[in-house]
Design an enzyme around this catalytic site. Sequence first.
Site, PDB file in Angstrom:
ATOM      1  N   GLU A  21     -19.505  69.581 -30.221  1.00  0.00           N
ATOM      2  CA  GLU A  21     -18.217  70.008 -29.686  1.00  0.00           C
ATOM      3  C   GLU A  21     -17.058  69.388 -30.465  1.00  0.00           C
ATOM      4  O   GLU A  21     -16.014  70.019 -30.651  1.00  0.00           O
ATOM      5  CB  GLU A  21     -18.126  69.628 -28.206  1.00  0.00           C
ATOM      6  CG  GLU A  21     -19.171  70.336 -27.351  1.00  0.00           C
ATOM      7  CD  GLU A  21     -19.268  69.767 -25.944  1.00  0.00           C
ATOM      8  OE1 GLU A  21     -18.556  70.288 -25.074  1.00  0.00           O
ATOM      9  OE2 GLU A  21     -20.048  68.818 -25.737  1.00  0.00           O
TER      10      GLU A  21
ATOM     11  N   ASN B  23     -11.278  63.058 -26.204  1.00  0.00           N
ATOM     12  CA  ASN B  23     -11.789  63.736 -25.019  1.00  0.00           C
ATOM     13  C   ASN B  23     -11.576  62.791 -23.842  1.00  0.00           C
ATOM     14  O   ASN B  23     -12.376  61.890 -23.602  1.00  0.00           O
ATOM     15  CB  ASN B  23     -13.270  64.070 -25.203  1.00  0.00           C
ATOM     16  CG  ASN B  23     -13.864  64.770 -23.984  1.00  0.00           C
ATOM     17  OD1 ASN B  23     -13.170  65.051 -23.011  1.00  0.00           O
ATOM     18  ND2 ASN B  23     -15.161  65.046 -24.033  1.00  0.00           N
TER      19      ASN B  23
ATOM     20  N   ARG C   9      -9.622  67.714 -26.340  1.00  0.00           N
ATOM     21  CA  ARG C   9     -10.406  68.603 -25.501  1.00  0.00           C
ATOM     22  C   ARG C   9      -9.718  68.713 -24.146  1.00  0.00           C
ATOM     23  O   ARG C   9      -9.404  67.708 -23.511  1.00  0.00           O
ATOM     24  CB  ARG C   9     -11.828  68.070 -25.321  1.00  0.00           C
ATOM     25  CG  ARG C   9     -12.700  68.989 -24.469  1.00  0.00           C
ATOM     26  CD  ARG C   9     -14.088  68.421 -24.270  1.00  0.00           C
ATOM     27  NE  ARG C   9     -14.919  69.328 -23.492  1.00  0.00           N
ATOM     28  CZ  ARG C   9     -16.157  69.047 -23.118  1.00  0.00           C
ATOM     29  NH1 ARG C   9     -16.708  67.886 -23.446  1.00  0.00           N
ATOM     30  NH2 ARG C   9     -16.853  69.911 -22.412  1.00  0.00           N
TER      31      ARG C   9
ATOM     32  N   ARG D 268     -23.765  67.854  -8.976  1.00  0.00           N
ATOM     33  CA  ARG D 268     -23.113  69.052  -8.443  1.00  0.00           C
ATOM     34  C   ARG D 268     -24.154  70.013  -7.881  1.00  0.00           C
ATOM     35  O   ARG D 268     -25.233  70.179  -8.446  1.00  0.00           O
ATOM     36  CB  ARG D 268     -22.303  69.758  -9.533  1.00  0.00           C
ATOM     37  CG  ARG D 268     -21.181  68.929 -10.096  1.00  0.00           C
ATOM     38  CD  ARG D 268     -20.442  69.691 -11.184  1.00  0.00           C
ATOM     39  NE  ARG D 268     -19.518  68.815 -11.912  1.00  0.00           N
ATOM     40  CZ  ARG D 268     -19.317  68.872 -13.216  1.00  0.00           C
ATOM     41  NH1 ARG D 268     -19.987  69.748 -13.956  1.00  0.00           N
ATOM     42  NH2 ARG D 268     -18.473  68.049 -13.795  1.00  0.00           N
TER      43      ARG D 268
ATOM     44  N   HIS E 197     -17.734  74.296 -20.857  1.00  0.00           N
ATOM     45  CA  HIS E 197     -18.583  73.932 -22.001  1.00  0.00           C
ATOM     46  C   HIS E 197     -18.374  74.911 -23.160  1.00  0.00           C
ATOM     47  O   HIS E 197     -19.263  75.138 -23.975  1.00  0.00           O
ATOM     48  CB  HIS E 197     -20.070  73.923 -21.615  1.00  0.00           C
ATOM     49  CG  HIS E 197     -20.421  72.908 -20.565  1.00  0.00           C
ATOM     50  ND1 HIS E 197     -21.257  73.201 -19.503  1.00  0.00           N
ATOM     51  CD2 HIS E 197     -20.046  71.621 -20.401  1.00  0.00           C
ATOM     52  CE1 HIS E 197     -21.388  72.133 -18.740  1.00  0.00           C
ATOM     53  NE2 HIS E 197     -20.666  71.154 -19.254  1.00  0.00           N
TER      54      HIS E 197
END
Length: 445
Positions: free
Chosen positions: A387, A7, A91, A241, A180
């Site tokens: 994940e 990732n 990923r 964010r 996600h």
Amino acid sequence: MVILTLNCGSSSAKYQVYDWRNKDILAVGVVERIGLEYSTIEHKATGKEEYNEKFSSPTHKEAIELIIKMLLDEKHGVIKSLSEIGAVGHRVLHGGELFKKSALVTDEVVEQLKKVIPLGPLHMPANIMGIEAARKAMPNVPQAIVLDTAWHQTMPAEAFMYAVPYEWYTNNNVRRYGFHGTSHLYCAKRAAVLLGKKNEDTNVIICHIGNGASVCAVKNGVCVDTSMGLTPLEGLVMGSRSGDLDPAIIPYMMQNTGMSAMEMDTTLNKKSGLIGICGMSDRRDVAAAAAEGNERAQLAIDLECHRLKKYIAGYAALLGGRVDAIVFTAGVGEMGGHIRKGSCVGLEVIGAKLDQYKNEICHCRNGEFEISTDDSQVKIFVIPTDEELVITEDAYALMNGTYDVHTNFHYTFESKDYVNKGRARDLVKNLKKKPELKSIIALPR
């Protein structure tokens, strides 16, 4: 045979090595500060001493090379030769309209990914650099891409379209993509197991809350809406964010401050959210400051929970009022009891009742827990996301020729008998320290 997952972020590369035959994690690690004056690596292998060191990594190429070296290292490694690696799963943030599901990497696939860079300029270059570096280091090993956006491809047009000139979609691919995806996929299928239902008979609302955060509405086992949009900026209040805001704020502030488009993008992505409100993004720091009377820290918590609650309740209506479970996952979702509590206050109107005691003692990332009251019509689960396992299984299936889109594919963790061995070992340790957790472990029905 082992499966390596990578990732690669803008300045980091996380990795995991999974023993496919024994269904166990052999090693995990992360290289950070790639491209800076020095980089660091943290490597943990089962039964081995933890390794931490500084080194030079100007690009992801050097980071991937060191990761491979660590895996082969006599003292800290877990494999004897690269021939033991059956596949590598990467990923990838964004698939745009080009990739609807995971795929094996080819030269053509890499070139197509480069076309999607404008949709994810902060993440896609790093994703691609990681793929290219891994292919060069392991040219004979099958490699796969697993897209964050793929899970959300089942959204209907009324969910993924924006009310802007239609040509923006046809000419520039402006639409809601969602992110996600691997986390939402894993949690949706695990929730179905815990509920004792078939995946296609399950309605759940998943709250993935980390530094980045998103909510996903799952109807009959597939995504029908999600809070993030064209990019990961839309939706919830996040660590740095802004999430949802009036778009007219952007030109207004640019005119008043002289900010450029790039400066505005940086502000909304890296200087807003919790950092913008109180100067902190780590929820533990924010909670501690609020407890000491810091009003802006408390405001940040209230803003985050308020936005979460709005999405959960709105998605409950979208699911026709039939919600089987609300799921909290990712770092904050799994560990932040105060965020779970704040976002669940008032959700009794949709049949979800949080058990305050269960929620308070649930600060453990190694097990699946049920934190709703016994009479709650809607279950509330804390499910540690995985994940990497989704990426691992997709990569293996692609290499083996058995892969299919997630609506047709069966994952090992959809089984009632599935056990994450590494997590189970850690859970046993935590239960010895905190035996009261045993009373809230969520067992498959």
